[in-house]
Design an enzyme around this catalytic site. Structure first.
Site, PDB file in Angstrom:
ATOM      1  N   ASP A   1       0.838  -1.192   0.000  1.00  0.00           N
ATOM      2  CA  ASP A   1       0.000   0.000   0.000  1.00  0.00           C
ATOM      3  C   ASP A   1       0.880   1.253   0.000  1.00  0.00           C
ATOM      4  O   ASP A   1       1.764   1.408   0.852  1.00  0.00           O
ATOM      5  CB  ASP A   1      -0.861  -0.050   1.280  1.00  0.00           C
ATOM      6  CG  ASP A   1      -1.948   1.002   1.303  1.00  0.00           C
ATOM      7  OD1 ASP A   1      -2.988   0.766   0.667  1.00  0.00           O
ATOM      8  OD2 ASP A   1      -1.744   2.044   1.957  1.00  0.00           O
TER       9      ASP A   1
ATOM     10  N   GLU B   1       1.370  -0.500  -5.071  1.00  0.00           N
ATOM     11  CA  GLU B   1       0.161   0.308  -5.213  1.00  0.00           C
ATOM     12  C   GLU B   1       0.567   1.773  -5.105  1.00  0.00           C
ATOM     13  O   GLU B   1       0.382   2.422  -4.077  1.00  0.00           O
ATOM     14  CB  GLU B   1      -0.874  -0.052  -4.130  1.00  0.00           C
ATOM     15  CG  GLU B   1      -2.235   0.584  -4.372  1.00  0.00           C
ATOM     16  CD  GLU B   1      -2.622   1.650  -3.349  1.00  0.00           C
ATOM     17  OE1 GLU B   1      -3.768   2.125  -3.420  1.00  0.00           O
ATOM     18  OE2 GLU B   1      -1.791   2.020  -2.493  1.00  0.00           O
TER      19      GLU B   1
END
Lengths: 720, 720
Positions: free
Chosen positions: A434, A463
């Site tokens: 993330d 990401e």
């Protein structure tokens, strides 16, 4: 005095067998380090060496020049990427002064494996040479190029061209020496053969006969085998390739919130519940099942439904607000089950050919144990509060970011690495990270290098929805796959340009795009208002444009498309903040895209052209609402041609302008296109062909092209 | 235990002030070496270091990333080139993780001069930064980039955006710390000012007032001056630029055989005779006078007239067959005069603004003293003869090449260097090197580096008519100028393409083209059959396409155009093998191009746009027999537009399609073009303008463009 010195130096120099173009004294070149230890503190750090100062090699007689070696990233600073079984094609500009002939080899090895293996390079045109090697094992390979001025090759070339007998006779005497010297480098029968041939070159036989002996192919082969490499030069950089397993290149991701998996409405899902979903996910053809964070969720500043700041007691909060009294990044939210349950699920998934992917979000809820145990890992403000995550005026009150400028950064890095190691021990090897672009690049390079050292089949998906150079840096430093801008590319022109960039641009050596039409954060305007045709076309494109793609489900199959408010890309009643029950009958019903997705994934599995990004080409269509592109395998045995109607409302039609050469299609022969989505067949001819797509029936063609088999009797006979 | 260790390391790390991205321990990074010593023999040479292995910096808190620094050749392996007074514009991709603000400086210094000077870089778009510095001195400069995450900049940015009073108040307390810390890095009044400002930020005044104090420009300026660079990161390479004097960039060469300079037909010319030519050469506007070799000419295997092998006793031989009993590369052919005469000529030439350029041809006649003194510098064949220069079946019997693979190569390199040094001592600083591509590249890199160390205004012109990559390597390793393929580019398409390549391609950072329409070896078919129009157009193009050009005279002025035989580019009765007397009256007569050449050179001297290669652009003309291109100065104060009729026989006419933006011309306004060759003026408007050229009158326009001065009353008022 000077001459004496020079003579002494000579002897030493002659002993050196293989040196580099710009080698330094032994003390200044540490041996090839394969491990990537955490950086050590140093008391005095010198300035970087000015590489541009010309320094001749240690032996001025090494006359080969090697430059422009490709593939090469940032002067060799980063490794390129391949998957097991791939061929690495290496090119280099190789030349020397004057007119002498050169020999050139590509050298390669598993990193740390010691001796080089080598394969000859071929001269192309304009001093460009090419060779290739196949990477068979996971892990890191190294490669470089070595070349030398090849006296025998030059001699052989001239021997064939001399016209006067006198010249031939002298040349044969020169050749005798060359072959005799080679016989001393050779062993066994080869040595004897060469010694005999050396004598024959100056023997009693007729001159022309002896010339032919000199030009003989067997001699050339042995002279190559025992070439004089005493003045060979190795390229001054050793380049690297990281070899991943196939799934790093070709993967189909399905994102799902485990807590929404319960069969009972309103009940918190568990890992056991998830197991019940595995057959469905496998049947749809996905091979990576990715969960948002599964850790205890913070209670302090917990978010309520629809990202509100006024949660009720039973609100479940955001899984990205990681950590609470029960534990942090190595713990499991009790409502989901135990670590044992998780391992069981991982095992079950593997039986279905599915890897469970973890979401690693390096941030903490205010009640994460780290906050108390390691207060110096966070940025405290003068008022005694922590500077929580913010992008003024936006605030993420339920999340504290780490302060990577902490003096205790080494311990922090170590702890973060141990998170990955912990989950690897539970059977996970795929990590979706993330926002990696908000953590130091240096940490990722070190961490991914370390992890892949012990777990070479680990896969990291970045990401990072951010600026291009930041995304590319993450890919270069080691991320296996990357999210992309695909979700926001809408027109045929935008899509074609972006597709060309990611598949054909220089980034393809290291940046593996993973196309997602939606994520829990991204419900695009196109999906909000495009209806079923848009869900279908965005799915087909993601699945056929890049070899890796993913969807956030079951939101996708069920075509969930209502945003929390106008102009937002956030889902209404987002699973990020609450449980979402989905009706099983609806999932399997006529309004679900399940079967369509399964079909598309079957097409991906059966067509190797769709399993790599390199063979892509965009073709022109004379309707700007339509997009046409092809993907082919390097041998052109598998050729897929996709045509998409981007207009979700109306039938669109147009004429293609196919690049037949890219498709391997004979412009003089008809060829069959077989629509793998509908089963329809068409006989096409040449670059211009009519296409028409009604988006309410099927917004795309995914054609497999079948070449004509040249049987005159039967035009309908096609291969494959 | 572990935590204790980490804490200790912390302290050490904090002491490090400025480190590099991938610095190695002190022992492995030698200090920046400026001299380029002859390579030393080494007993054990390690393999090159695998640069691609990721190694994090020594302090993981250095979060800036610097990559893609330009200009940069081959990963910093070679220096770019500039001339005194030039600006070096440096760009880099600079970014960090997250959203923090960065500061970035360009650092530069004279090589070996110690401390860096620096200038701030500006953020352009997409993480690209730019800065520039001016090179004022001859010699070598170094440059690199340093960047750091700038806490004050980030703070200031946020301070302007906070909306709630509570946030502003906390921010001001954070700011107090930042400013207070800066006051401790500052000195004198600045330190006091900053300390006071720190207190004011948290003082009694109103919140908004204090916010304005935090946003104040003076504060920002001082905070930049005393920025916290403890975690700054320097780019991991130091790049170099070699700064030459202006003549390396802008030079007009005239090649002449001194032995043909006698005023008396049949008499061997002398250096004294050459002096008599200097006013004429200076009047034509040349500033480099280049002589073929002036050394004693071998008697063994001497060539006769027209390259025959049967010379008569009075044949003078080829000057490139260097060396005889009288001496070799450091001696002067007695017929030309003495070393004293030569120095006198060099001195006289300087008075005319002319540099004498030497021809350095590293090869020996069979009776060169080297052959006896250093037999091991030559390649001996088994029959006891030397392998003379050859390109089978062609032989150069009067020339022995050096054997650069001799074990005695160090002594050979030293001796060759001493040849250059010898002539530098006689006042020469420009060298045209004969066939440098048949001598080792490593030697040139070492030798040119050495020579330019002591003689930074030395200029080396590479006579390498060979493959592109070989020519470029010579330029990269240090040659100041290069011969080109210009002589063989004939059509407008060929010329436009080649011009674009040499002026706009990546090679322009190091490859300075020198266009020659003829040389003693090159009498092109175009000149053989194109008559006066062709001699004029080829001269105009050479002189206006590249900032350096040259002709071989007086053959050029006299339009000598008879080849030795059909299909050959060799001159009939070439001066390479015999004396050639030219009649003075003819040289100054109506059939000479003297005055035309003088005019063209005057135009070159008066128009700075023609003194650099960078501002070139090819424009379209709708007649393929015509070529149109422009050259502009960076400030567009000087704009030259050239139109050439390439057809030497017929008038050609057409319409231009000018790139007005490149010319700095307002498309809405008329502009005047003033033909500097004929004096004619035309008023043009927009991109399309009519051009017509009768090659028998003048085959080219060399326009200076004068912009309209925007006086409404008088359309004929133009600047300049």
């Amino acid at each position: 005095m000077k001459k004496k010195l020079v003579a002494d130096e000579k002897k030493k120099v002659a002993d050196v067998a293989a040196v580099t173009q710009h080698a330094q004294p032994a003390s200044s070149s540490p041996p090839a380090a394969v491990s990537t230890p955490m950086p050590e503190p140093v008391a005095v750090v010198p300035e970087p060496e000015p590489v541009a100062v010309p320094v001749a090699g240690p032996d001025g007689r090494r006359r080969a020049i090697i430059e422009g070696v490709t593939p090469q990233l940032d002067g060799g600073r980063f490794a390129i990427k391949r998957t097991v079984g791939d061929t690495v094609t290496v090119e280099a500009d190789v030349f020397t002064d004057g007119h002498d002939a050169l020999s050139c080899v590509l050298q390669y090895r598993k990193a740390g494996a010691g001796d080089w293996q080598e394969t000859p390079m071929r001269a192309l045109v304009n001093d460009r040479w090419q060779g290739e090697f196949v990477v068979l094992d996971l892990g890191r390979y190294e490669y470089t190029v070595t070349a030398w001025v090849d006296a025998f090759k030059s001699w052989r070339h001239d021997l064939g061209r001399w016209v006067q007998a006198e010249d031939v006779a002298i040349a044969l005497r020169v050749g005798e020496k060359l072959v005799e010297q080679a016989s001393q480098r050779a062993t066994g029968g080869d040595a004897q053969w060469l010694a005999r041939r050396a004598q024959e070159l100056v023997g009693q036989k007729e001159l022309e006969y002896r010339r032919r002996l000199g030009l003989d192919e067997d001699l050339a082969r042995l002279m190559t085998l025992y070439a004089d490499r005493s003045l060979a030069l190795q390229y001054d950089r050793i380049l690297a390739v990281v070899v991943d397993d196939e799934r790093a290149r070709f993967s189909s991701w399905y994102e799902m919130f485990p807590r929404s998996c319960s069969a009972v409405p309103g009940q918190h899902g568990t890992f056991r519940d998830c197991e019940a979903w595995l057959p469905r996910i496998a049947a749809m053809g996905f091979d990576v099942l990715y969960f948002p964070p599964i850790h205890p969720i913070g209670r302090v500043n917990r978010k309520g439904k629809n990202n509100t700041l006024t949660p009720t007691a039973d609100d479940v909060g955001s899984p990205w607000a990681i950590g609470a009294a029960e534990g942090g990044h190595k713990a499991i939210l009790p409502e989901l089950g135990t670590l044992e349950d998780f391992r069981h699920l991982v095992h079950k998934a593997k039986e279905h050919g599915i890897d469970i992917a973890m979401d690693i979000a390096l941030q903490c809820a205010p009640d994460h144990p780290y906050v108390e145990q390691h207060p110096d890992w966070f940025r405290w403000r003068p008022d005694g509060t922590v500077q929580y995550a913010e992008n003024p005026p936006k605030k993420y009150q339920d999340i504290y970011p780490f302060n990577f400028e902490t003096a205790d950064w080494r311990a922090l890095w170590d702890e973060i690495k141990s998170i990955f190691e912990f989950w690897i021990q539970q059977g996970v090897r795929i990590f979706r990270v993330d926002n990696p672009h908000t953590k130091p690049f240096a940490m990722w390079e070190w961490l991914i290098g370390e992890i892949k050292q012990s777990t070479p089949n680990a896969i990291f998906l970045a990401e990072a929805f951010t600026r291009p150079k930041v995304m590319h840096r993450l890919a270069k430093l080691g991320y296996s796959q990357s999210y992309t801008y695909y979700a926001w590319r809408n027109t045929a022109a935008e899509l074609g340009e972006y597709l060309t960039e990611v598949c054909q641009g220089p980034g393809r050596e290291y940046f593996r795009p993973n196309f997602w039409p939606n994520t829990p954060d991204i419900l695009t305007e196109a999906l909000q208002f495009g209806g079923r045709p848009m869900f279908m076309s965005r799915l087909v494109m993601a699945a056929t444009m890049t070899a890796s793609y993913g969807i956030y489900g079951p939101a996708y199959e069920l075509m969930e498309h209502v945003a929390v408010k106008h102009g937002s890309e956030e889902y209404l009643d987002s699973e990020k903040y609450q449980l979402r029950y989905r009706d099983r009958q609806e999932l399997d019903g006529p309004n679900s895209l399940c079967d369509f997705i399964a079909l598309v994934n079957r097409i991906r599995k059966r067509n190797p052209a769709l399993q790599s990004d390199w063979g892509m080409r965009v073709h022109q269509v004379d309707n700007e609402q339509m997009l046409c592109y092809s993907k082919v395998t390097p041998d052109r045995a598998n050729v897929i041609l996709v045509v998409v109607n981007l207009d979700p409302h109306y039938t669109q039609a147009g004429w293609t302008h196919l690049d037949l050469e890219a498709l391997g299609v004979d412009p003089q022969q008809p060829f069959q296109v077989h629509d793998l989505l509908t089963g329809a067949h068409y006989l096409w001819h040449g670059p211009r062909n009519y296409v028409e797509l009604n988006p309410h029936r099927m917004p795309a063609h995914v054609f497999r092209i079948r070449h004509h088999l040249h049987t005159e009797r039967d035009f309908a006979t096609f291969e494959g």
